[in-house]
Write a protein that holds these residues in place. Structure first.
Motif, PDB file in Angstrom:
ATOM      1  N   THR A  62      20.625   4.204  35.994  1.00  0.00           N
ATOM      2  CA  THR A  62      19.668   4.436  34.915  1.00  0.00           C
ATOM      3  C   THR A  62      18.378   5.026  35.451  1.00  0.00           C
ATOM      4  O   THR A  62      17.801   5.950  34.857  1.00  0.00           O
ATOM      5  CB  THR A  62      19.365   3.120  34.178  1.00  0.00           C
ATOM      6  OG1 THR A  62      20.586   2.554  33.700  1.00  0.00           O
ATOM      7  CG2 THR A  62      18.431   3.356  33.014  1.00  0.00           C
ATOM      8  N   ARG A  63      17.912   4.499  36.582  1.00  0.00           N
ATOM      9  CA  ARG A  63      16.690   5.049  37.189  1.00  0.00           C
ATOM     10  C   ARG A  63      16.885   6.505  37.575  1.00  0.00           C
ATOM     11  O   ARG A  63      16.024   7.362  37.308  1.00  0.00           O
ATOM     12  CB  ARG A  63      16.311   4.231  38.424  1.00  0.00           C
ATOM     13  CG  ARG A  63      15.039   4.710  39.109  1.00  0.00           C
ATOM     14  CD  ARG A  63      14.966   4.212  40.528  1.00  0.00           C
ATOM     15  NE  ARG A  63      16.099   4.697  41.330  1.00  0.00           N
ATOM     16  CZ  ARG A  63      16.311   4.361  42.599  1.00  0.00           C
ATOM     17  NH1 ARG A  63      15.488   3.518  43.209  1.00  0.00           N
ATOM     18  NH2 ARG A  63      17.346   4.832  43.251  1.00  0.00           N
ATOM     19  N   THR A  64      18.006   6.820  38.205  1.00  0.00           N
ATOM     20  CA  THR A  64      18.262   8.197  38.659  1.00  0.00           C
ATOM     21  C   THR A  64      18.358   9.151  37.476  1.00  0.00           C
ATOM     22  O   THR A  64      17.726  10.222  37.470  1.00  0.00           O
ATOM     23  CB  THR A  64      19.565   8.246  39.474  1.00  0.00           C
ATOM     24  OG1 THR A  64      19.459   7.335  40.580  1.00  0.00           O
ATOM     25  CG2 THR A  64      19.815   9.651  39.988  1.00  0.00           C
ATOM     26  N   LEU A  65      19.149   8.780  36.476  1.00  0.00           N
ATOM     27  CA  LEU A  65      19.272   9.624  35.295  1.00  0.00           C
ATOM     28  C   LEU A  65      17.948   9.686  34.526  1.00  0.00           C
ATOM     29  O   LEU A  65      17.626  10.710  33.912  1.00  0.00           O
ATOM     30  CB  LEU A  65      20.387   9.110  34.387  1.00  0.00           C
ATOM     31  CG  LEU A  65      21.808   9.193  34.962  1.00  0.00           C
ATOM     32  CD1 LEU A  65      22.815   8.601  33.978  1.00  0.00           C
ATOM     33  CD2 LEU A  65      22.173  10.639  35.293  1.00  0.00           C
ATOM     34  N   GLY A  66      17.202   8.591  34.565  1.00  0.00           N
ATOM     35  CA  GLY A  66      15.895   8.580  33.916  1.00  0.00           C
ATOM     36  C   GLY A  66      14.944   9.571  34.546  1.00  0.00           C
ATOM     37  O   GLY A  66      14.206  10.284  33.852  1.00  0.00           O
ATOM     38  N   TYR A  67      14.939   9.645  35.887  1.00  0.00           N
ATOM     39  CA  TYR A  67      14.108  10.636  36.579  1.00  0.00           C
ATOM     40  C   TYR A  67      14.498  12.044  36.151  1.00  0.00           C
ATOM     41  O   TYR A  67      13.636  12.895  35.886  1.00  0.00           O
ATOM     42  CB  TYR A  67      14.274  10.480  38.086  1.00  0.00           C
ATOM     43  CG  TYR A  67      13.388   9.427  38.727  1.00  0.00           C
ATOM     44  CD1 TYR A  67      12.846   8.400  37.976  1.00  0.00           C
ATOM     45  CD2 TYR A  67      13.105   9.453  40.084  1.00  0.00           C
ATOM     46  CE1 TYR A  67      12.046   7.425  38.559  1.00  0.00           C
ATOM     47  CE2 TYR A  67      12.299   8.498  40.683  1.00  0.00           C
ATOM     48  CZ  TYR A  67      11.771   7.489  39.913  1.00  0.00           C
ATOM     49  OH  TYR A  67      10.975   6.535  40.498  1.00  0.00           O
ATOM     50  N   ALA A  68      15.823  12.293  36.104  1.00  0.00           N
ATOM     51  CA  ALA A  68      16.291  13.627  35.721  1.00  0.00           C
ATOM     52  C   ALA A  68      15.861  13.964  34.295  1.00  0.00           C
ATOM     53  O   ALA A  68      15.422  15.093  34.003  1.00  0.00           O
ATOM     54  CB  ALA A  68      17.815  13.702  35.843  1.00  0.00           C
ATOM     55  N   ALA A  69      15.965  12.990  33.396  1.00  0.00           N
ATOM     56  CA  ALA A  69      15.555  13.224  32.005  1.00  0.00           C
ATOM     57  C   ALA A  69      14.054  13.474  31.910  1.00  0.00           C
ATOM     58  O   ALA A  69      13.605  14.348  31.152  1.00  0.00           O
ATOM     59  CB  ALA A  69      15.950  12.032  31.138  1.00  0.00           C
ATOM     60  N   LEU A  70      13.257  12.737  32.678  1.00  0.00           N
ATOM     61  CA  LEU A  70      11.814  12.931  32.648  1.00  0.00           C
ATOM     62  C   LEU A  70      11.418  14.308  33.164  1.00  0.00           C
ATOM     63  O   LEU A  70      10.450  14.907  32.682  1.00  0.00           O
ATOM     64  CB  LEU A  70      11.118  11.846  33.477  1.00  0.00           C
ATOM     65  CG  LEU A  70      11.190  10.427  32.911  1.00  0.00           C
ATOM     66  CD1 LEU A  70      10.497   9.448  33.842  1.00  0.00           C
ATOM     67  CD2 LEU A  70      10.568  10.372  31.535  1.00  0.00           C
ATOM     68  N   VAL A  71      12.155  14.827  34.134  1.00  0.00           N
ATOM     69  CA  VAL A  71      11.896  16.189  34.616  1.00  0.00           C
ATOM     70  C   VAL A  71      12.082  17.194  33.479  1.00  0.00           C
ATOM     71  O   VAL A  71      11.255  18.092  33.269  1.00  0.00           O
ATOM     72  CB  VAL A  71      12.820  16.541  35.804  1.00  0.00           C
ATOM     73  CG1 VAL A  71      12.758  18.024  36.127  1.00  0.00           C
ATOM     74  CG2 VAL A  71      12.435  15.722  37.031  1.00  0.00           C
ATOM     75  N   VAL A  72      13.165  17.044  32.718  1.00  0.00           N
ATOM     76  CA  VAL A  72      13.430  17.954  31.595  1.00  0.00           C
ATOM     77  C   VAL A  72      12.369  17.784  30.513  1.00  0.00           C
ATOM     78  O   VAL A  72      11.866  18.774  29.956  1.00  0.00           O
ATOM     79  CB  VAL A  72      14.842  17.701  31.020  1.00  0.00           C
ATOM     80  CG1 VAL A  72      15.077  18.565  29.783  1.00  0.00           C
ATOM     81  CG2 VAL A  72      15.897  17.987  32.072  1.00  0.00           C
TER      82      VAL A  72
END
Length: 501
Positions: A62-72
């Motif tokens: 969740t943290r990793t995907l969350g970082y990716a989503a925040l970048v977008v």
């Protein structure tokens, strides 16, 4: 365990249904005034352990995907932010994102320690996690609330900037063993990482602007991909150099979004679509990670910390940060109330869970409840608060909305101009626009019908215009349209044409 074709098909079916339902739910959120994140979190909770029974407990993923989503999400925010509107607010936003965050962390941490009994490491983590305003929540609400430009600019810039120092703080406070005596080194680390992120963002943004402006790609669909790739490169480059990747990506997106790049509407539309997918996926995932029957145990702690944050920490951080800039008290009051939380605090609350910090599960539950409760209160009431403070611009003339598409062979541009309610372009005849030579209004769309206007055609609220302008007069044409939208047919003749606040 290998993924069978049948299982993959079922996952695709479920994901598609969730996505379609989430898109339809946007209509519900727009009508109710609730930020869409609450709807998406609700979908995730409904799918989870206490709902349909989908089991998910992977905080690290969740943290990793969350970082990716925040970048977008930050990329879309930067691309859609107009530099000329936030430029006067950048100093205020920068102080709010650094000094203001520090004040908010200390006050909220003290409340978490003395009110609900968290030890100081967990309390500081709590303070850091909830001190960041959420870019997605702020952008979505501000685009519906007619605030003065001077305030909207501060809030947009702050939400884009403050993720960076908060992430650094949360990571530092999550270290085990925790060493509070290293606080001076922490301040230096924050400043260094922000400086590296800023430089990386500026360099990649400028290089991207030069490259995309001069290289003719064979297909228009490649420009949005190239812009997104540059923004992701900026995040990765900043992170690899031990700087703030989040600040880097926002700065790069801000530069590219305000550059004269080909196919800007297509780029922004592509980024907007990706940002919606990122938000939906992120919020549903965070909803899945939560366990509702555990959340209820931390309802009152969430209320206590949330009240301390909203009524004490946030206002105090705003007053301290904006004191040197001479902001009026009512401006400070609105900025305090508009500090919306969203996905960012919940994503950041997964960092101590991954690091296995003491009380990390409780921190996550309190943050989750706090975000739901106070977003549900602050988001819908923000227009009412703005009106009570006499800070709503609902009766002021609004800028016309202009989009530009390039006409490469003619070296020209097709401007799409929307005339909003209260714009002073209402009642102006086409000839009274006095567009420069090389520009002309070619089509008017009114009430679903289109027609070629005459010089005496009178423009109305709700009209959409198609204006063709050569490359040489494109900027002059756009500025003239903006001036007429603010000052009416006499704009340019009078010296008191309204300017941006």
């Amino acid at each position: 365990m290998p993924l069978s074709v049948d299982r993959l098909n079922h996952l695709l079916l479920l994901s598609t249904l969730v996505l379609l339902f989430a898109v339809a739910a946007v209509r519900l959120s727009s009508r109710s005034g609730l930020p869409s994140l609450l709807v998406y979190l609700g979908i995730g909770i409904a799918l989870g352990q206490d709902g349909l029974g989908v089991e998910f407990d992977n905080a690290e993923l969740t943290r990793t995907l969350g970082y990716a989503a925040l970048v977008v999400i930050l990329t879309e925010g930067g691309l859609s932010t107009k530099w000329r509107e936030i430029r006067p607010a950048v100093p205020s936003a920068a102080v709010l994102s650094t000094v203001g965050v520090g004040v908010s962390v200390l006050v909220t941490a003290s409340a978490a320690h003395f009110l609900i009994g968290l030890d100081w490491q967990a309390a500081l983590l709590m303070g850091a996690v909830v001190s960041s305003t959420d870019a997605a929540a702020v952008f979505s609400v501000l685009r519906k609330v007619p605030l003065p430009k001077r305030l909207a600019g501060v809030l947009e810039a702050e939400s884009g900037f403050n993720d960076a120092p908060v992430v650094i703080l949360v990571v530092a406070f999550s270290r085990v063993p925790f060493a509070p005596e290293n606080r001076y080194l922490l301040v230096g680390e924050i400043l260094l990482e922000l400086a590296i992120g800023l430089v990386v963002g500026l360099v990649i943004g400028r290089l991207g602007e030069l490259g995309l402006g001069r290289v003719a790609l064979p297909a228009s669909g490649l420009y949005p991909i190239a812009v997104m790739a540059l923004c992701v490169l900026s995040y990765a480059g900043g992170a690899i150099l031990h700087g703030s990747g989040f600040l880097a990506v926002y700065v790069t997106a801000l530069i590219l979004g305000n550059a004269r790049l080909p196919h800007r509407p297509a780029v922004r539309g592509f980024a907007d679509g990706l940002a919606w997918i990122a938000q939906i996926g992120l919020f549903v995932l965070l909803g899945l990670l939560a366990t509702p029957h555990d959340l209820l145990d931390d309802f009152w702690p969430a209320i206590g910390v949330g009240l301390a944050l909203t009524l004490v920490a946030r206002p105090l951080s705003v007053v301290v940060s904006l004191l040197p800039f001479g902001r009026r008290l009512r401006d400070q009051a609105l900025i305090s109330w508009a500090g919306l939380r969203g996905a960012v605090p919940i994503v950041l609350a997964t960092i101590p869970r991954v690091a296995e910090v003491h009380d990390s599960e409780r921190i996550f539950n309190i943050v989750f409840m706090l975000v739901i409760i106070f977003t549900a209160v602050q988001g819908p009431t923000l227009p009412w608060v703005a009106r009570k403070l006499n800070l709503s611009d609902s009766e002021e003339p609004l800028d016309v909305d202009i989009e530009s598409a390039p006409l490469e062979r003619l070296r020209g541009h097709l401007l799409s101009v929307a005339i909003p309610k209260h714009s002073k372009m209402h009642g102006v005849e086409v000839t009274e626009l006095r567009l420069p030579p090389g520009a002309a209004v070619t089509l008017v769309v009114r009430n679903g019908s289109s027609f070629v206007p005459l010089p005496t055609t009178m423009l109305r609220h709700g009209d959409e215009l198609l204006v063709v302008a050569t490359d040489a007069v494109r900027d002059q044409t756009e500025q003239r349209l903006l001036d007429v939208g603010r000052g009416g047919k006499l704009a340019g003749w009078l010296r008191d044409t309204p300017r941006r606040k």
